[in-house]
Design a protein around this motif. Structure first.
Motif, PDB file in Angstrom:
ATOM      1  N   TRP A   1       0.827  -1.208   0.000  1.00  0.00           N
ATOM      2  CA  TRP A   1       0.000   0.000   0.000  1.00  0.00           C
ATOM      3  C   TRP A   1       0.858   1.254   0.000  1.00  0.00           C
ATOM      4  O   TRP A   1       0.507   2.252  -0.654  1.00  0.00           O
ATOM      5  CB  TRP A   1      -0.951   0.000   1.190  1.00  0.00           C
ATOM      6  CG  TRP A   1      -2.031  -1.032   1.091  1.00  0.00           C
ATOM      7  CD1 TRP A   1      -2.307  -2.028   1.992  1.00  0.00           C
ATOM      8  CD2 TRP A   1      -2.986  -1.199   0.033  1.00  0.00           C
ATOM      9  NE1 TRP A   1      -3.356  -2.791   1.560  1.00  0.00           N
ATOM     10  CE2 TRP A   1      -3.797  -2.303   0.356  1.00  0.00           C
ATOM     11  CE3 TRP A   1      -3.238  -0.514  -1.161  1.00  0.00           C
ATOM     12  CZ2 TRP A   1      -4.835  -2.734  -0.461  1.00  0.00           C
ATOM     13  CZ3 TRP A   1      -4.255  -0.946  -1.982  1.00  0.00           C
ATOM     14  CH2 TRP A   1      -5.047  -2.045  -1.631  1.00  0.00           C
ATOM     15  N   LEU A   2       1.968   1.227   0.708  1.00  0.00           N
ATOM     16  CA  LEU A   2       2.868   2.383   0.688  1.00  0.00           C
ATOM     17  C   LEU A   2       3.472   2.575  -0.696  1.00  0.00           C
ATOM     18  O   LEU A   2       3.620   3.709  -1.167  1.00  0.00           O
ATOM     19  CB  LEU A   2       3.963   2.212   1.741  1.00  0.00           C
ATOM     20  CG  LEU A   2       3.484   2.280   3.200  1.00  0.00           C
ATOM     21  CD1 LEU A   2       4.622   1.930   4.148  1.00  0.00           C
ATOM     22  CD2 LEU A   2       2.917   3.661   3.519  1.00  0.00           C
ATOM     23  N   ALA A   3       3.799   1.452  -1.369  1.00  0.00           N
ATOM     24  CA  ALA A   3       4.321   1.544  -2.734  1.00  0.00           C
ATOM     25  C   ALA A   3       3.261   2.085  -3.689  1.00  0.00           C
ATOM     26  O   ALA A   3       3.556   2.910  -4.567  1.00  0.00           O
ATOM     27  CB  ALA A   3       4.802   0.166  -3.195  1.00  0.00           C
ATOM     28  N   ALA A   4       2.015   1.639  -3.516  1.00  0.00           N
ATOM     29  CA  ALA A   4       0.928   2.108  -4.381  1.00  0.00           C
ATOM     30  C   ALA A   4       0.671   3.599  -4.171  1.00  0.00           C
ATOM     31  O   ALA A   4       0.433   4.346  -5.130  1.00  0.00           O
ATOM     32  CB  ALA A   4      -0.339   1.309  -4.105  1.00  0.00           C
ATOM     33  N   ALA A   5       0.731   4.050  -2.910  1.00  0.00           N
ATOM     34  CA  ALA A   5       0.537   5.474  -2.626  1.00  0.00           C
ATOM     35  C   ALA A   5       1.650   6.305  -3.255  1.00  0.00           C
ATOM     36  O   ALA A   5       1.401   7.373  -3.836  1.00  0.00           O
ATOM     37  CB  ALA A   5       0.490   5.706  -1.112  1.00  0.00           C
ATOM     38  N   ALA A   6       2.891   5.802  -3.156  1.00  0.00           N
ATOM     39  CA  ALA A   6       4.021   6.512  -3.756  1.00  0.00           C
ATOM     40  C   ALA A   6       3.894   6.554  -5.274  1.00  0.00           C
ATOM     41  O   ALA A   6       4.192   7.580  -5.913  1.00  0.00           O
ATOM     42  CB  ALA A   6       5.334   5.839  -3.346  1.00  0.00           C
ATOM     43  N   GLU A   7       3.414   5.453  -5.869  1.00  0.00           N
ATOM     44  CA  GLU A   7       3.261   5.398  -7.325  1.00  0.00           C
ATOM     45  C   GLU A   7       2.186   6.380  -7.807  1.00  0.00           C
ATOM     46  O   GLU A   7       2.338   7.018  -8.857  1.00  0.00           O
ATOM     47  CB  GLU A   7       2.925   3.976  -7.759  1.00  0.00           C
ATOM     48  CG  GLU A   7       3.015   3.744  -9.256  1.00  0.00           C
ATOM     49  CD  GLU A   7       3.107   2.268  -9.612  1.00  0.00           C
ATOM     50  OE1 GLU A   7       2.639   1.914 -10.708  1.00  0.00           O
ATOM     51  OE2 GLU A   7       3.649   1.480  -8.810  1.00  0.00           O
ATOM     52  N   LEU A   8       1.103   6.490  -7.040  1.00  0.00           N
ATOM     53  CA  LEU A   8       0.072   7.471  -7.377  1.00  0.00           C
ATOM     54  C   LEU A   8       0.663   8.877  -7.467  1.00  0.00           C
ATOM     55  O   LEU A   8       0.365   9.635  -8.391  1.00  0.00           O
ATOM     56  CB  LEU A   8      -1.024   7.464  -6.304  1.00  0.00           C
ATOM     57  CG  LEU A   8      -2.153   6.450  -6.418  1.00  0.00           C
ATOM     58  CD1 LEU A   8      -2.976   6.462  -5.133  1.00  0.00           C
ATOM     59  CD2 LEU A   8      -3.055   6.761  -7.613  1.00  0.00           C
TER      60      LEU A   8
END
Length: 293
Positions: A187-194
Motif C-alpha cells: 500500500w505504501l508503494a501504491a501510494a508513492a506510485e500514485l
C-alpha cells in the motif's frame, strides 16, 4: 461474481483446544482492524473506484485474499473450540457455567450463539461495524488508510503471537504476519506510485484549490502543550512533504477570536436557555399556532 473454493490459503491445526484463546483471536477477525474490516474495506474501495486499471485490480485482488483470511481465522477459532469443555472444571465456579465462562475468559456466545464457532465480533463481543471501513473514492487517502489498517492489524497479531505457545496457532499467525508485511509495503508503494504518476498529490485532495484555504496557517506547527521538544522535529521546520511550503514553529496559537453568544434554537426543542421559562412557553405556543415546523 464470487466463487468459493473449499481450500484454505494456509492451513494450520492447533495443538489443543483453547476456548480462552479462541476469544482473543476474535479481535483480529471482527475487531476494528481485523480481517473482516480489511476485506470489506478493499472491496468497497474497488466498487467506489472511478478509474479502471491496475489500482482497481489491486484492491479487488487483495480484498479477495482477505476474505480468505477471514475464513482461515474462523476455521482456527472453530478448531480451538471443537473439544473445549462446556464449563470450567474448577469446583468454585462449576455450578454456574455463566460465571465459569466469565472467570475463565471465554466468550459464552461462541458456545450459545455460534455453537462452538466464530462470530463477527471483536474479542469483547462487540459486533463488527461497517463504520470501521474507509472507502472515500480518493485513492491516495484510501491507500494510506490501508497501510494504517495493515500496520494496526500486524501489531495486534504480533501481540497475539506472544499470548500462546501453541505451535499450530503460532504457525497460522506467522503466515498472517508475513502477509501483513507484504500488504503494508504494497500500500505504501501504491501510494508513492500514485504521487509519482501525478494521479494524486499532497495535500489530499490535491485538486482542491489550495488558495481557497487560509494559507497563512497551512504549514504552522502550533504547540498547544507545555512540552518543548516538538520543535526539534522535521514537522516544525524545513520544507513540507508536499513541496508547497516551509514548516514554522509557534509556541501556541497564531490566531484567536472571541466566543460567539449562546444560540437560541426553536423553543420546542426544550433546551434550557437564558430566557425566562414563561417566555419559552409563549414562544412555543405562538410557533404552534403559526404552524412553524
Amino acid at each position: 461474481m464470487f466463487f468459493h473454493r473449499q481450500e484454505l490459503q494456509f492451513k494450520s491445526t492447533p495443538d489443543r483446544a483453547d476456548a480462552v484463546y479462541a476469544r482473543k483471536l476474535q479481535e483480529v477477525l471482527g475487531g476494528q482492524y481485523g480481517e473482516i474490516t480489511v476485506a470489506m474495506q478493499y472491496m468497497f474501495q474497488g466498487w467506489n473506484m472511478h478509474t479502471p486499471g491496475k489500482y482497481r485490480d489491486l484492491v479487488f485482488g487483495v480484498g479477495a485474499e482477505e476474505v480468505g483470511h477471514v475464513e482461515m481465522l474462523a476455521t482456527m477459532i472453530a478448531q480451538l473450540l471443537e473439544k473445549a469443555p462446556l464449563g470450567i472444571t474448577e469446583d468454585a465456579v462449576q455450578d454456574d457455567p455463566t460465571v465459569a465462562a466469565v472467570v475463565g475468559g471465554t466468550d459464552i456466545q461462541q458456545a450459545i450463539v455460534a455453537g462452538a464457532g466464530a462470530r463477527a465480533t471483536d474479542s469483547m463481543g462487540n459486533p463488527w461495524q461497517g463504520s470501521y471501513i474507509t472507502a472515500s473514492g480518493n485513492l491516495l487517502a484510501d491507500f494510506q488508510a490501508n497501510a494504517n489498517a495493515e500496520m494496526q492489524g500486524r501489531v495486534q497479531v504480533a501481540r497475539l503471537y506472544h499470548m500462546t505457545d501453541d505451535h499450530g496457532v503460532r504457525d497460522l499467525l506467522s503466515f498472517l504476519l508475513a502477509r501483513d508485511t507484504m500488504h503494508q509495503n504494497m500500500w505504501l508503494a501504491a501510494a508513492a506510485e500514485l504521487r509519482e504518476e501525478g494521479a494524486e498529490k499532497l495535500p489530499v485532495p490535491s485538486n482542491f484549490p489550495q488558495g481557497k484555504e487560509h494559507t497563512e496557517v497551512s504549514y504552522q506547527y502550533l504547540n498547544f502543550s507545555d512540552g518543548q521538544t516538538a520543535s526539534e522535529g522535521t514537522w516544525a521546520k524545513g520544507p513540507t512533504p508536499d513541496g508547497n511550503g516551509e514548516f514554522t514553529y509557534h509556541d501556541g496559537p497564531t490566531t484567536s477570536a472571541p466566543m460567539p453568544p449562546p444560540t437560541h434554537p426553536d423553543a420546542r426543542f426544550y433546551g434550557t436557555t437564558d430566557l425566562p421559562n414563561t417566555m419559552e412557553k409563549l414562544a412555543g405556543t405562538a410557533q404552534d399556532k403559526l404552524k412553524k415546523e
